[in-house]
Design an enzyme around this catalytic site. Structure first.
Site, PDB file in Angstrom:
ATOM      1  N   LYS A  95      -6.166  -6.661  -0.546  1.00 28.26           N
ATOM      2  CA  LYS A  95      -7.362  -6.227   0.170  1.00 28.26           C
ATOM      3  C   LYS A  95      -8.261  -7.405   0.562  1.00 28.26           C
ATOM      4  O   LYS A  95      -9.062  -7.287   1.473  1.00 28.26           O
ATOM      5  CB  LYS A  95      -8.136  -5.204  -0.650  1.00 28.26           C
ATOM      6  CG  LYS A  95      -7.405  -3.863  -0.716  1.00 28.26           C
ATOM      7  CD  LYS A  95      -8.270  -2.763  -1.274  1.00 28.26           C
ATOM      8  CE  LYS A  95      -7.565  -1.410  -1.191  1.00 28.26           C
ATOM      9  NZ  LYS A  95      -6.448  -1.286  -2.157  1.00 28.26           N
TER      10      LYS A  95
HETATM   11  C1  LIG Z   1      -5.276  -0.411  -1.840  1.00 23.05           C
HETATM   12  C2  LIG Z   1      -3.979  -0.794  -2.462  1.00 23.05           C
HETATM   13  C3  LIG Z   1      -2.746  -0.239  -2.024  1.00 23.05           C
HETATM   14  C4  LIG Z   1      -2.672   0.847  -0.964  1.00 23.05           C
HETATM   15  O1  LIG Z   1      -3.032   0.397   0.307  1.00 23.05           O
HETATM   16  P1  LIG Z   1      -3.473   1.429   1.449  1.00 23.05           P
HETATM   17  O2  LIG Z   1      -3.917   0.606   2.590  1.00 23.05           O
HETATM   18  O3  LIG Z   1      -4.589   2.242   0.840  1.00 23.05           O
HETATM   19  O4  LIG Z   1      -2.291   2.278   1.762  1.00 23.05           O
HETATM   20  C5  LIG Z   1      -1.580  -0.706  -2.604  1.00 23.05           C
HETATM   21  N1  LIG Z   1      -1.595  -1.649  -3.587  1.00 23.05           N
HETATM   22  C6  LIG Z   1      -2.745  -2.181  -4.035  1.00 23.05           C
HETATM   23  C7  LIG Z   1      -2.691  -3.203  -5.120  1.00 23.05           C
HETATM   24  C8  LIG Z   1      -3.973  -1.783  -3.504  1.00 23.05           C
HETATM   25  O5  LIG Z   1      -5.114  -2.318  -3.969  1.00 23.05           O
END
Ligand SMILES: *Cc1c(COP(=O)(O)O)cnc(C)c1O
Length: 472
Positions: A118
């Site tokens: 993220k």
């Molecule tokens: C947020 C997240 C996801 C999922 O991603 P999306 O964009 O919500 O589908 C997968 N793995 C981790 C470690 C995350 O923080």
């Protein structure tokens, strides 16, 4: 490039307005009016650096920003500050390096400050907010609610930025010690952690009701950083091109398949935009845990709520309704906003909607989908550690387990690694029987830092008063 809403009831706006708007004013999601075609650029882009490629891709979506400004913004975002917690030597630093593990390729997206993918988007979003506010004047007060993982990436994206204050609520005592420290050890004066004496749902309800109070929202310029913000999807398109180019160079293949551990559908949607732009990606493998509404959709055409959210080892994928799915559906119904509104209304009413499979019998040949349950995730972590001495975090392991199920001999598979395993040491210990594998010096160091957090009762009024008092 102008932006429109999936629900068709917002006037077209420029990129910067779409970023500030977050959720569209008609309740839909903002999307670019057209998807740029990059097919002719692939040769020129194939060997660019990460920031160089990010510039080429982003500039096609951000026509209202001078190119010079965009370049500086990208260089600032993915420069030294991005790697403050990374352990790679300086000359090896990369936002999205690819490593080969067995016959899979792994795109490590966790080299940013909070060790999760993220950061790639939220570091850019924080800089974008600051840039827009500097030119337009004014302030932005971000209000967020987190069950643990998103909060820290949002805080690191906004810390120290001029013109921004960020308030993040988490359920008091119900996030892991690592998650709590990652959020509450940030010393910047514009970061405000709130531990609400309630559940994650309580936090989210407080956030929704404060953001829905339009007088309060205007008076205090409330903004959001959740994954419906278009800038987050846009930033993620870049690493699909970058990772695919890398695998093509190594293997000589013509295209790749990409496996994506999915929760809110933001990440895999960025992959789909990359495909539509012409990235050398043949198919996306959508991976879910036991919360498998999306895997069921791509296998049956029916999008229907399950019983309730199941808690798993991959908490960031424990999601019932994927907020970004609406963007996909919009294209799926041929850009017919009225039809989309009907479908969304039907879904609110009945908890279910359905689309017709194509003539080939598939819901969508761009996607294959599989679910990996807790047992499969633990086995995947253990097997890859034993055979390759590589440790996956539980989210990444979910994607790898799905890739294993859907492997074919034709094309190489690139698995997105979305978090560093040190963020989930209990799961790694459970899988491998060892508690010394999931370590990271930045996490160890952070656990000794002083923390700051305001504990508040589970009350909208209390949170509201705290915000007003803090902003003076
Ligand atoms: C947020 C997240 C996801 C999922 O991603 P999306 O964009 O919500 O589908 C997968 N793995 C981790 C470690 C995350 O923080």
């Amino acid at each position: 490039m102008k932006y429109i809403s999936t629900r068709g009831q917002v006037e077209a706006v420029d990129f910067q307005d779409a970023v500030l708007m977050g959720l569209a004013d008609d309740g839909g999601l903002m999307i670019p009016r057209a998807i740029p075609d990059a097919t002719d650029q692939l040769k020129a882009w194939a060997n660019l650096s990460y920031p160089g490629l990010a510039f080429e891709i982003l500039r096609r979506f951000t026509r209202d920003m001078p190119e010079h400004d965009l370049r500086l913004l990208i260089e600032k975002t993915y420069g030294p500050s991005y790697f403050i917690n990374d352990t790679e030597p300086e000359d090896k630093r990369d936002v999205a390096p690819v490593v080969q593990v067995g016959d899979l390729f792994v795109l490590e997206l966790w080299h940013g400050p909070t060790l999760a993918f993220k950061d790639v988007a939220l570091q850019l979003l924080g800089n974008l907010f600051e840039y827009i506010l500097e030119r337009r004047g004014g302030k932005l007060n971000i209000l967020g609610a987190t069950s643990g993982d998103t909060g820290s990436a949002a805080i690191y994206g906004c810390r120290g930025r001029r013109g921004i204050d960020i308030f993040v609520m988490h359920p008091h005592g119900r996030v892991s010690p690592i998650q709590e420290h990652q959020m509450t050890s940030v010393p910047d004066a514009n970061v405000h952690n709130i531990a609400v004496e309630g559940s994650f749902d309580d936090c989210q309800n407080i956030m929704k009701s404060l953001a829905g109070d339009l007088i309060f929202k205007r008076q205090y310029s409330l903004g959001a950083v959740n994954s419906v913000n278009w800038a987050r999807v846009l930033a993620q398109i870049v690493y699909y091109f970058y990772g695919a180019f890398n695998v093509l160079r190594r293997t000589g293949a013509k295209a790749v398949r990409v496996s994506v551990p999915t929760g809110n559908f933001g990440d895999v949607l960025a992959g789909w935009y990359a495909m539509k732009m012409g990235a050398p990606i043949r198919q996306l493998i959508l991976a879910t845990n036991e919360n498998d509404i999306l895997a069921r959709f791509y296998n049956t055409g029916e999008y229907s709520l399950g019983e309730k959210v199941v808690q798993t080892l991959s908490p960031s994928m424990d999601i019932q309704v994927a907020s970004n799915f609406e963007r996909y559906l919009y294209y799926r119904v041929g850009g017919n906003a009225r039809r989309l509104r009907e479908m969304m209304a039907e879904f609110s009413r009945t908890g279910s909607l359905r689309v017709k499979p194509g003539e080939n019998g598939l819901v969508d040949a761009d996607f294959a989908a599989a679910r990996a349950d807790t047992q499969q995730v633990l086995e995947t972590i253990e097997t890859y550690y034993k055979q390759h001495e590589y440790v996956f975090d539980p989210h990444t392991a979910c994607g790898v387990a799905a890739a294993e199920q859907l492997k074919d001999r034709d094309l190489p598979i690139l698995c997105l690694a979305t978090a560093h395993p040190a963020k989930f040491p209990a799961a790694i210990a459970q899988a491998t029987g060892r508690d010394d594998l999931a370590r990271h010096p930045a996490i160890d160091a952070m656990m000794h830092l002083p923390t700051r957090c305001k504990i508040l009762p589970n009350s909208k009024q209390a949170v509201r008063e705290y915000i007003i008092e803090t902003l003076g």
